[in-house]
Motif scaffolding. Structure first.
Motif, PDB file in Angstrom:
ATOM      1  N   ALA A 305       0.831  -1.209   0.000  1.00  0.00           N
ATOM      2  CA  ALA A 305       0.000   0.000   0.000  1.00  0.00           C
ATOM      3  C   ALA A 305       0.862   1.253   0.000  1.00  0.00           C
ATOM      4  CB  ALA A 305      -0.928  -0.006   1.216  1.00  0.00           C
ATOM      5  N   GLU A 306       1.935   1.217   0.791  1.00  0.00           N
ATOM      6  CA  GLU A 306       2.833   2.370   0.871  1.00  0.00           C
ATOM      7  C   GLU A 306       3.617   2.573  -0.419  1.00  0.00           C
ATOM      8  OE1 GLU A 306       5.113   1.706   4.377  1.00  0.00           O
ATOM      9  OE2 GLU A 306       3.425   2.074   5.717  1.00  0.00           O
ATOM     10  N   LYS A 307       3.837   1.498  -1.140  1.00  0.00           N
ATOM     11  CA  LYS A 307       4.544   1.609  -2.424  1.00  0.00           C
ATOM     12  C   LYS A 307       3.657   2.207  -3.510  1.00  0.00           C
ATOM     13  CE  LYS A 307       7.707  -2.343  -1.833  1.00  0.00           C
ATOM     14  NZ  LYS A 307       8.025  -3.709  -2.333  1.00  0.00           N
ATOM     15  N   SER A 308       2.341   2.061  -3.344  1.00  0.00           N
ATOM     16  CA  SER A 308       1.411   2.528  -4.377  1.00  0.00           C
ATOM     17  C   SER A 308       1.381   4.053  -4.412  1.00  0.00           C
ATOM     18  CB  SER A 308       0.006   1.992  -4.106  1.00  0.00           C
ATOM     19  OG  SER A 308      -0.593   2.686  -3.027  1.00  0.00           O
ATOM     20  N   ILE A 309       0.793   4.579  -5.476  1.00  0.00           N
ATOM     21  CA  ILE A 309       0.693   6.028  -5.643  1.00  0.00           C
ATOM     22  C   ILE A 309      -0.467   6.610  -4.849  1.00  0.00           C
ATOM     23  CG2 ILE A 309      -0.822   5.951  -7.667  1.00  0.00           C
ATOM     24  CD1 ILE A 309       0.858   8.298  -8.790  1.00  0.00           C
ATOM     25  N   TYR A 310      -1.384   5.761  -4.439  1.00  0.00           N
ATOM     26  CA  TYR A 310      -2.598   6.229  -3.782  1.00  0.00           C
ATOM     27  C   TYR A 310      -2.302   6.819  -2.403  1.00  0.00           C
ATOM     28  CZ  TYR A 310      -4.446   3.447  -7.554  1.00  0.00           C
ATOM     29  OH  TYR A 310      -4.688   2.935  -8.795  1.00  0.00           O
ATOM     30  N   GLY A 311      -2.945   7.950  -2.147  1.00  0.00           N
ATOM     31  CA  GLY A 311      -2.718   8.658  -0.882  1.00  0.00           C
ATOM     32  C   GLY A 311      -1.631   9.704  -0.983  1.00  0.00           C
ATOM     33  N   LYS A 312      -0.914   9.728  -2.110  1.00  0.00           N
ATOM     34  CA  LYS A 312       0.144  10.730  -2.304  1.00  0.00           C
ATOM     35  C   LYS A 312       0.277  11.130  -3.776  1.00  0.00           C
ATOM     36  CE  LYS A 312       3.538   6.932  -2.001  1.00  0.00           C
ATOM     37  NZ  LYS A 312       2.654   5.923  -1.387  1.00  0.00           N
ATOM     38  N   ASN A 313      -0.831  11.039  -4.487  1.00  0.00           N
ATOM     39  CA  ASN A 313      -0.860  11.375  -5.902  1.00  0.00           C
ATOM     40  C   ASN A 313      -1.179  12.860  -6.075  1.00  0.00           C
ATOM     41  OD1 ASN A 313      -1.283  11.624  -8.636  1.00  0.00           O
ATOM     42  ND2 ASN A 313      -2.484   9.742  -8.823  1.00  0.00           N
ATOM     43  N   ASN A 314      -0.160  13.643  -6.397  1.00  0.00           N
ATOM     44  CA  ASN A 314      -0.336  15.092  -6.508  1.00  0.00           C
ATOM     45  C   ASN A 314      -1.300  15.484  -7.624  1.00  0.00           C
ATOM     46  OD1 ASN A 314       1.451  15.607  -4.396  1.00  0.00           O
ATOM     47  ND2 ASN A 314       3.229  15.606  -5.757  1.00  0.00           N
TER      48      ASN A 314
END
Length: 548
Positions: A305-314
């Protein structure tokens, strides 16, 4: 009389000073100072660590004279003396006798050694064991440990510590200990020599500090514990990743070990297992008590989950500014709006397996609840699910949406139910995953742990952990939805839970029965972590439910 009072006052001063004992710890054989020795009161939280030259000073003025002083360091025999005699002798020098090492030759030629990794591997930055000497001076010299269980004789190669953040003006000194087990708790240190490390930031690679102990020749079998203890204050803070609902062990100096089932530090070990050796039981990491079946190790999912872009996609992320909060959200896909609400202390990234699939058919609006993920909260008020529901309403209004469907996991499901009760005209359909309508719907063992942890946090009264305290209090005190009020929800609702969920099965069934247009789905052999472990099945059912 005045003279008597003056003499009494001087006596009290002398007596008080006599309780502060200073000295130096030496090796009896080598006559050399022994660094970083534990000097404390047995079964008490009082204690100090000697410095690198063996010097110490301990205040015993508040300790009962009959209690025992215990001096302990790996490789030496323990020193024990009553506090009364220790004060009377006021030793300037204490000599420790080295243990006789029982060295046995280990022949590896006939052994089939297999590489394994055991323990907690999470690298999360959301749940952490925080070490901050300035805020926790009294507790700083405490120790934390994790339980392991080796079915066959195994050699420890590396001890890995996953570190979420490191800030220090100088190397952080810590000690590793390995304990055998007695009555389910750490007992005696089995190491023949001290293992201390001066940890610097450059020693942490990809969020992990790996300590090579292969040359220490440490063999284990059965239950054992690996403990870490910080030995010297430093300016700054160190955060160790931790896994929720895994069992850890804590103690203050020589005080009793306490089992903590809310979270465990991210300690894991690389071992070589002797597959030809006698097997006393399966190789498992134990110690989770009654919660082990309810909370599997989801560290691998957290890592992905932390590797994914979700939650930090500008590109997809935006912020809605409210009076006392900034709500962070991300939007993916086109079509009818579907709001995703995560669980307690989680974030958008927890839906890393759902967003890609659901956004093919719907406009997915994933939200970080206030005070969690990238959303902030400036209020000092207790969190409530009604407040969270109002936040969702504010976001829906800001986006100009007339109706939305909601999928909420755990706390997100609770928020969804509150939203359905308060804003039925805006809700299309609702999916709840592991939701509850009052705290007693949660497994009693887990709820007891929540309450215990909350009491500890409230006693600490640490401003830096106020958000953590509020989130824990939320689960202990909320929600408070009257079961009869659920009959007012006329929207279609899909109620989902795992067969081994922390939400009691009868409680989930109650929610489903009380909502007129509800459909119940209990996932066989599933836990509370359905969006992690059963993502394909969940995505399929959610899409079918929304399309009907």
């Amino acid at each position: 009389m005045k003279k008597f009072n003056a003499l009494l006052f001087l006596f009290l001063i002398f007596f008080s000073n006599a309780q502060i004992i200073s000295g130096t710890i030496f090796s009896k054989e080598e006559k050399q100072p022994v660094p970083y020795v534990k000097i404390g009161v047995e079964k008490e939280n009082t204690g100090v660590i000697s410095d690198d030259k063996g010097n110490f000073s301990i205040d015993l003025s508040q300790v009962h004279p009959a209690n025992k002083i215990k001096i302990e360091v790996a490789g030496y025999e323990n020193y024990n003396e009553t506090v009364q005699n220790f004060i009377k002798q006021n030793p300037q020098q204490i000599f420790l006798k080295e243990k006789v090492k029982n060295i046995q030759e280990v022949k590896l030629t006939s052994k089939k050694l297999v590489d394994k990794n055991w323990g907690v591997n999470t690298k999360t930055k959301h749940v952490m064991y925080s070490v901050n000497p300035k805020l926790h001076t009294e507790d700083f010299l405490g120790e934390t440990a994790l339980e392991f269980n080796a079915g066959r004789r195994s050699k420890i190669k590396n001890i890995n510590l996953n570190i979420a953040s490191y800030t220090s003006d100088k190397p952080v000194l810590l000690r590793y200990s390995i304990y055998n087990e007695k009555n389910g708790f750490p007992d005696k240190n089995i190491l023949d020599e001290e293992i201390t490390v001066e940890l610097t930031e450059d020693m942490i690679k990809s969020g992990t500090f790996t300590l090579d102990v292969n040359d220490k020749n440490i063999w284990v079998q059965g239950k054992f514990f690996i403990g870490i203890q910080f030995l010297k204050e430093f300016e700054g803070k160190l955060n160790i990743s931790a896994a929720l609902f895994r069992t850890g062990f804590l103690r203050k100096f020589y005080g009793d070990w306490q089992k903590v089932t809310l979270a465990a530090p991210a300690i894991n070990i690389d071992v070589k297992v002797d597959k030809n050796g006698k097997n006393i039981q399966e190789e498992t990491e134990s110690g989770s008590g009654n919660l082990s079946a309810l909370f599997p190790d989801v560290s691998s999912y957290n890592t992905e989950a932390e590797k994914s872009i979700y939650g930090k996609n500008n590109e997809a992320g935006k912020i809605l500014k409210l009076k006392d909060a900034d709500l962070y959200y991300e939007i993916y896909g086109e079509g009818e709006p579907l709001v995703l609400l995560h669980g307690n202390s989680g974030s958008i990234q927890d839906f890393y397996q759902e967003i890609p699939e659901l956004s093919k058919y719907y406009k997915v609006i994933a939200v970080d609840a206030r005070g969690q993920g990238k959303s902030t909260d400036t209020s000092k008020k207790d969190f409530t699910y009604k407040i969270f529901a109002d936040d969702v309403k504010a976001l829906v209004d800001d986006l100009g949406l007339k109706k939305v469907s909601i999928m909420g996991w755990s706390d997100g499901g609770n928020t969804g139910l509150e939203f359905a009760l308060k804003y039925p005209e805006i809700l299309n359909k609702l999916i709840t995953i592991g939701a509850n309508i009052f705290p007693e719907g949660v497994d009693s063992v887990l709820l007891t742990n929540f309450k215990t942890k909350l009491k500890v946090l409230q006693m600490e009264n640490n401003p830096e952990r106020s958000n953590e305290t509020r989130l824990l209090k939320l689960m202990v005190k909320e929600p408070n939805i009257n079961k009869n009020s659920l009959s007012k929800i006329q929207n279609p609702v899909l109620v989902i839970a795992g067969e081994n969920d922390v939400i009691k099965k009868e409680h989930t069934e109650l929610i489903s029965k009380q909502i007129p247009n509800a459909k119940l789905r209990i996932y066989k052999n599933a836990t509370h972590f359905i969006p992690f472990e059963n993502s394909d099945q969940l995505n399929k059912e959610v899409l079918e439910f929304l399309k009907k």
